[in-house]
Design a protein around this motif. Structure first.
Motif, short mmCIF file in Angstrom:
data_model
loop_
_atom_site.label_atom_id
_atom_site.label_comp_id
_atom_site.label_asym_id
_atom_site.label_seq_id
_atom_site.Cartn_x
_atom_site.Cartn_y
_atom_site.Cartn_z
N ILE A 1 0.85 -1.18 0.00
CA ILE A 1 0.00 0.00 0.00
C ILE A 1 0.89 1.23 0.00
O ILE A 1 2.02 1.21 0.48
CB ILE A 1 -0.98 0.01 1.19
N VAL A 2 0.36 2.31 -0.57
CA VAL A 2 1.12 3.54 -0.68
C VAL A 2 0.14 4.72 -0.56
O VAL A 2 -0.98 4.67 -1.05
CB VAL A 2 1.90 3.60 -2.02
N TRP A 3 0.59 5.77 0.15
CA TRP A 3 -0.18 7.01 0.25
C TRP A 3 0.27 7.93 -0.87
O TRP A 3 1.47 8.16 -1.05
CB TRP A 3 0.03 7.68 1.60
N VAL A 4 -0.67 8.47 -1.64
CA VAL A 4 -0.38 9.34 -2.78
C VAL A 4 -1.09 10.67 -2.58
O VAL A 4 -2.30 10.70 -2.28
CB VAL A 4 -0.84 8.69 -4.10
N ASP A 5 -0.36 11.77 -2.76
CA ASP A 5 -0.95 13.09 -2.64
C ASP A 5 -2.09 13.23 -3.65
O ASP A 5 -1.97 12.82 -4.80
CB ASP A 5 0.11 14.17 -2.90
N ILE A 6 -3.19 13.81 -3.20
CA ILE A 6 -4.36 13.96 -4.06
C ILE A 6 -4.01 14.71 -5.35
O ILE A 6 -4.51 14.38 -6.42
CB ILE A 6 -5.51 14.66 -3.30
N GLN A 7 -3.13 15.70 -5.24
CA GLN A 7 -2.75 16.47 -6.43
C GLN A 7 -1.95 15.63 -7.43
O GLN A 7 -1.87 15.98 -8.59
CB GLN A 7 -1.95 17.70 -6.02
N ASP A 8 -1.39 14.51 -6.99
CA ASP A 8 -0.60 13.64 -7.86
C ASP A 8 -1.39 12.46 -8.41
O ASP A 8 -0.86 11.65 -9.16
CB ASP A 8 0.64 13.13 -7.12
N LEU A 9 -2.66 12.33 -8.03
CA LEU A 9 -3.44 11.16 -8.43
C LEU A 9 -3.51 10.99 -9.95
O LEU A 9 -3.48 9.87 -10.45
CB LEU A 9 -4.86 11.25 -7.88
N LYS A 10 -3.62 12.09 -10.67
CA LYS A 10 -3.72 11.99 -12.12
C LYS A 10 -2.39 11.59 -12.76
O LYS A 10 -2.35 11.21 -13.93
CB LYS A 10 -4.22 13.30 -12.72
N LYS A 11 -1.31 11.66 -12.01
CA LYS A 11 0.02 11.33 -12.53
C LYS A 11 0.37 9.85 -12.35
O LYS A 11 1.26 9.36 -13.02
CB LYS A 11 1.08 12.18 -11.85
N VAL A 12 -0.30 9.16 -11.42
CA VAL A 12 0.05 7.77 -11.16
C VAL A 12 -0.66 6.86 -12.16
O VAL A 12 -1.68 7.22 -12.74
CB VAL A 12 -0.28 7.33 -9.71
N LYS A 13 -0.11 5.69 -12.33
CA LYS A 13 -0.65 4.70 -13.25
C LYS A 13 -1.73 3.90 -12.50
O LYS A 13 -1.45 2.92 -11.85
CB LYS A 13 0.48 3.79 -13.73
N ILE A 14 -2.97 4.39 -12.62
CA ILE A 14 -4.08 3.78 -11.88
C ILE A 14 -4.90 2.92 -12.83
O ILE A 14 -4.98 3.23 -14.03
CB ILE A 14 -4.94 4.87 -11.20
N ILE A 15 -5.46 1.85 -12.31
CA ILE A 15 -6.25 0.92 -13.12
C ILE A 15 -7.34 1.71 -13.88
O ILE A 15 -7.96 2.61 -13.31
CB ILE A 15 -6.82 -0.20 -12.23
N PRO A 16 -7.54 1.43 -15.16
CA PRO A 16 -8.43 2.26 -15.99
C PRO A 16 -9.84 2.45 -15.44
O PRO A 16 -10.39 3.55 -15.54
CB PRO A 16 -8.46 1.51 -17.33
N GLY A 17 -10.42 1.43 -14.84
CA GLY A 17 -11.77 1.56 -14.31
C GLY A 17 -11.90 2.59 -13.20
O GLY A 17 -12.99 3.09 -12.94
N SER A 18 -10.81 2.93 -12.55
CA SER A 18 -10.84 3.88 -11.43
C SER A 18 -10.55 5.32 -11.84
O SER A 18 -10.55 6.21 -11.00
CB SER A 18 -9.84 3.45 -10.36
N LYS A 19 -10.32 5.56 -13.11
CA LYS A 19 -10.00 6.93 -13.54
C LYS A 19 -11.15 7.90 -13.30
O LYS A 19 -10.92 9.06 -13.00
CB LYS A 19 -9.55 6.93 -15.00
N SER A 20 -12.39 7.44 -13.42
CA SER A 20 -13.54 8.31 -13.13
C SER A 20 -13.57 8.68 -11.65
O SER A 20 -13.95 9.80 -11.30
CB SER A 20 -14.85 7.61 -13.51
N ILE A 21 -13.17 7.76 -10.80
CA ILE A 21 -13.11 8.03 -9.37
C ILE A 21 -12.04 9.09 -9.10
O ILE A 21 -12.27 10.03 -8.33
CB ILE A 21 -12.84 6.75 -8.56
N VAL A 22 -10.90 8.96 -9.74
CA VAL A 22 -9.82 9.94 -9.58
C VAL A 22 -10.31 11.31 -10.03
O VAL A 22 -10.07 12.32 -9.35
CB VAL A 22 -8.56 9.52 -10.38
N GLU A 23 -11.01 11.37 -11.14
CA GLU A 23 -11.53 12.65 -11.65
C GLU A 23 -12.48 13.28 -10.64
O GLU A 23 -12.39 14.46 -10.34
CB GLU A 23 -12.25 12.41 -12.99
N THR A 24 -13.38 12.48 -10.10
CA THR A 24 -14.32 12.98 -9.10
C THR A 24 -13.59 13.47 -7.85
O THR A 24 -13.88 14.54 -7.33
CB THR A 24 -15.34 11.88 -8.72
#
Length: 163
Positions: free
Chosen positions: A111-134
């Motif tokens: 597990i890793v803590w990621v700054d909210i401002q950096d969420l769009k920069k990390v390689k996140i599973i495609p299905g969760s991109k809408s969650i990141v946007e929200t």
């Protein structure tokens, strides 16, 4: 993202997702190194909902199993449908407002803590991109309100100083 008709919605895998935020404006993500799909991506903690569970009950079970925490106060973020090449998922994300325990990786993943401002920069599973946007929109609005509040407090303090 592909929206599906209601007739196809029954074929979706139901997945619950927990969004944990700490006091440093970071959210908790998990690696997927031991999974066959998207092994070099990150994801929010959570998992598949059992047939007899509500999304809330499933999230409580999943986060207890994965992270060893007991969630107390949660807020639904709605649901998102995403279709991968081989299957579709309906994601049920929740903001975790309070929980008991310190999150630890109980499964094979890290597990890793990621700054909210950096969420769009990390390689996140495609299905969760809408969650990141929200999330980035929610916390951007929250930061704007805090800045505005601090400006008002500063102006008020300035006027009190000159009275």
């Amino acid at each position: 993202m592909v929206l599906l008709s209601s007739s196809n919605k029954n074929n979706l895998t139901q997945v619950v997702v927990g969004v944990l935020k700490n006091s440093s404006n970071e959210v908790l993500l998990s690696t997927r190194t031991h999974k066959t799909d998207f092994p070099d991506y990150l994801e929010f903690p959570g998992g598949k909902k059992e047939l007899d569970e509500t999304p809330r009950i499933a999230l409580k079970r999943e986060l207890k199993e994965e992270l060893g925490i007991s969630i107390k106060d949660i807020s639904s973020m709605g649901s998102y449908i995403y279709e991968y090449d081989a299957f579709g998922v309906e994601l049920h994300p929740f903001l975790i407002k309070s929980y008991k325990g310190d999150p630890i990786a109980n499964e094979k993943e890290q597990i890793v803590w990621v700054d909210i401002q950096d969420l769009k920069k990390v390689k996140i599973i495609p299905g969760s991109k809408s969650i990141v946007e929200t999330l980035t929109n929610i916390f951007s609005i929250e930061r704007s309100w805090i800045r505005r509040y601090l400006q008002i407090v500063s102006i008020h303090h300035l006027y009190q100083h000159y009275d």
